[in-house]
Design an enzyme around this catalytic site. Structure first.
Site, mmCIF file in Angstrom:
data_model
loop_
_atom_site.group_PDB
_atom_site.id
_atom_site.type_symbol
_atom_site.label_atom_id
_atom_site.label_comp_id
_atom_site.label_asym_id
_atom_site.label_seq_id
_atom_site.Cartn_x
_atom_site.Cartn_y
_atom_site.Cartn_z
ATOM 1 C CD GLU A 285 -3.076 -15.173 -3.205
ATOM 2 O OE1 GLU A 285 -2.764 -14.332 -2.339
ATOM 3 O OE2 GLU A 285 -2.723 -16.359 -3.155
ATOM 4 C CB ALA B 17 -0.919 0.016 1.223
ATOM 5 C CB VAL B 18 1.509 3.942 -2.102
ATOM 6 C CG1 VAL B 18 1.971 5.394 -2.180
ATOM 7 C CG2 VAL B 18 2.652 3.002 -2.489
ATOM 8 C CG ASN C 299 -5.921 -3.141 -7.399
ATOM 9 O OD1 ASN C 299 -5.640 -2.098 -7.996
ATOM 10 N ND2 ASN C 299 -5.503 -3.403 -6.174
ATOM 11 C CE1 TYR D 68 2.402 -6.206 -6.555
ATOM 12 C CE2 TYR D 68 0.074 -6.463 -7.044
ATOM 13 C CZ TYR D 68 1.080 -6.229 -6.140
ATOM 14 O OH TYR D 68 0.784 -6.007 -4.824
HETATM 15 C C1 LIG Z 1 -1.252 -0.136 -6.175
HETATM 16 C C2 LIG Z 1 -0.436 0.950 -5.450
HETATM 17 C C3 LIG Z 1 0.408 0.319 -4.366
HETATM 18 C C4 LIG Z 1 0.470 1.647 -6.478
HETATM 19 O O1 LIG Z 1 1.340 2.527 -5.787
HETATM 20 P P1 LIG Z 1 1.914 3.833 -6.508
HETATM 21 O O2 LIG Z 1 3.009 4.366 -5.655
HETATM 22 O O3 LIG Z 1 0.815 4.755 -6.827
HETATM 23 O O4 LIG Z 1 2.482 3.200 -7.848
HETATM 24 P P2 LIG Z 1 3.590 3.846 -8.815
HETATM 25 O O5 LIG Z 1 3.516 5.334 -8.786
HETATM 26 O O6 LIG Z 1 4.900 3.213 -8.522
HETATM 27 O O7 LIG Z 1 3.028 3.343 -10.231
HETATM 28 C C5 LIG Z 1 3.683 2.377 -10.977
HETATM 29 C C6 LIG Z 1 2.811 1.948 -12.149
HETATM 30 O O8 LIG Z 1 1.618 1.303 -11.694
HETATM 31 C C7 LIG Z 1 0.535 1.617 -12.577
HETATM 32 N N1 LIG Z 1 -0.457 2.399 -11.832
HETATM 33 C C8 LIG Z 1 -0.362 2.844 -10.555
HETATM 34 N N2 LIG Z 1 -1.484 3.492 -10.206
HETATM 35 C C9 LIG Z 1 -2.300 3.448 -11.281
HETATM 36 C C10 LIG Z 1 -3.611 3.936 -11.528
HETATM 37 N N3 LIG Z 1 -4.309 4.599 -10.587
HETATM 38 N N4 LIG Z 1 -4.167 3.675 -12.733
HETATM 39 C C11 LIG Z 1 -3.485 3.008 -13.679
HETATM 40 N N5 LIG Z 1 -2.215 2.521 -13.511
HETATM 41 C C12 LIG Z 1 -1.654 2.757 -12.320
HETATM 42 C C13 LIG Z 1 1.118 2.436 -13.695
HETATM 43 O O9 LIG Z 1 1.530 1.520 -14.683
HETATM 44 C C14 LIG Z 1 2.301 3.085 -12.990
HETATM 45 O O10 LIG Z 1 3.307 3.468 -13.870
HETATM 46 P P3 LIG Z 1 3.252 4.972 -14.503
HETATM 47 O O11 LIG Z 1 2.986 5.919 -13.372
HETATM 48 O O12 LIG Z 1 4.620 5.087 -15.105
HETATM 49 O O13 LIG Z 1 2.136 4.934 -15.484
HETATM 50 C C15 LIG Z 1 -1.365 2.053 -4.833
HETATM 51 O O14 LIG Z 1 -2.262 2.500 -5.833
HETATM 52 C C16 LIG Z 1 -2.171 1.553 -3.642
HETATM 53 O O15 LIG Z 1 -1.723 1.615 -2.496
HETATM 54 N N6 LIG Z 1 -3.390 1.083 -3.920
HETATM 55 C C17 LIG Z 1 -4.276 0.548 -2.868
HETATM 56 C C18 LIG Z 1 -3.755 -0.762 -2.321
HETATM 57 C C19 LIG Z 1 -3.579 -1.823 -3.379
HETATM 58 O O16 LIG Z 1 -4.358 -1.947 -4.317
HETATM 59 N N7 LIG Z 1 -2.529 -2.639 -3.177
HETATM 60 C C20 LIG Z 1 -2.241 -3.778 -4.024
HETATM 61 C C21 LIG Z 1 -3.020 -4.930 -3.495
HETATM 62 S S1 LIG Z 1 -2.466 -6.450 -4.143
#
Ligand SMILES: CC(C)(COP(=O)(O)OP(=O)(O)OC[C@H]1O[C@@H](n2cnc3c(N)ncnc32)[C@H](O)[C@@H]1OP(=O)(O)O)[C@@H](O)C(=O)NCCC(=O)NCCS
Length: 152
Positions: free
Chosen positions: A103, A70-71, A108, A115
């Protein structure tokens, strides 16, 4: 920003972000048990003493199982998730794991994209794996080359 293993004092912030992000996340005592277990590292992204995100996984023999990633909502889309996955993969390679597997909710797409672009491939679906709300899980796995000189 630095990425490092969680310290005892990081656990309240990790637990708060876990609760905010996941409907059935681990609570502070479960997270503290993981933190104190060498087989279950929690990696934290921290800036100026503030937790921005975390990921944790469990290693069993040469297998790795990713728990949650999570972020903070106000710090997303800045590469923190990607950096956490890179740090987790480096730790997996250091431990000579054969693979990391996880998983993710089918809907999502943000996490799935992240991933996939970090080397995880979709390898199957677990029907109705999640609750609150009920949903299929996509299984994703990243394999690591065997360290050179390793026995077959
Ligand atoms: C999934 C999560 C951890 C991504 O963290 P983040 O720091 O925003 O991710 P990054 O900035 O490193 O993004 C990396 C890539 O992921 C993809 N991505 C991330 N957020 C995205 C969004 N909202 N929509 C589409 N693609 C997305 C893109 O490909 C992105 O690359 P880009 O920015 O060059 O296009 C964050 O959205 C989160 O905490 N979500 C809620 C919890 C969750 O879903 N965890 C995973 C459960 S398995």
């Amino acid at each position: 920003m630095e990425i490092r293993k969680a310290l005892p004092e990081d656990i309240p912030a990790v637990a708060a972000l876990e609760a905010e992000t996941f409907s059935l996340g681990a609570d502070a005592s479960a997270l503290e048990r993981m933190r104190s277990d060498p087989g279950c590292p929690i990696l934290c992204a921290v800036e100026d003493g503030t937790l921005l995100g975390y990921v944790y996984f469990r290693s069993v023999l040469d297998e790795g199982y990713v728990g949650d990633l999570a972020v903070r909502a106000d710090r997303r889309r800045r590469g923190i998730g990607r950096a956490l996955i890179a740090a987790m993969c480096a730790e997996a390679e250091r431990r000579e794991l054969a693979f990391l597997t996880l998983e993710v909710r089918e809907s999502n797409s943000a996490a799935r994209r992240l991933y996939e672009s970090s080397g995880f491939l979709p390898v199957g679906v677990r029907k109705n794996y999640y609750e609150k709300p009920r949903e299929n899980a996509v299984l994703m796995t990243k394999t690591f080359p065997r360290p050179s000189g390793g026995e077959e």
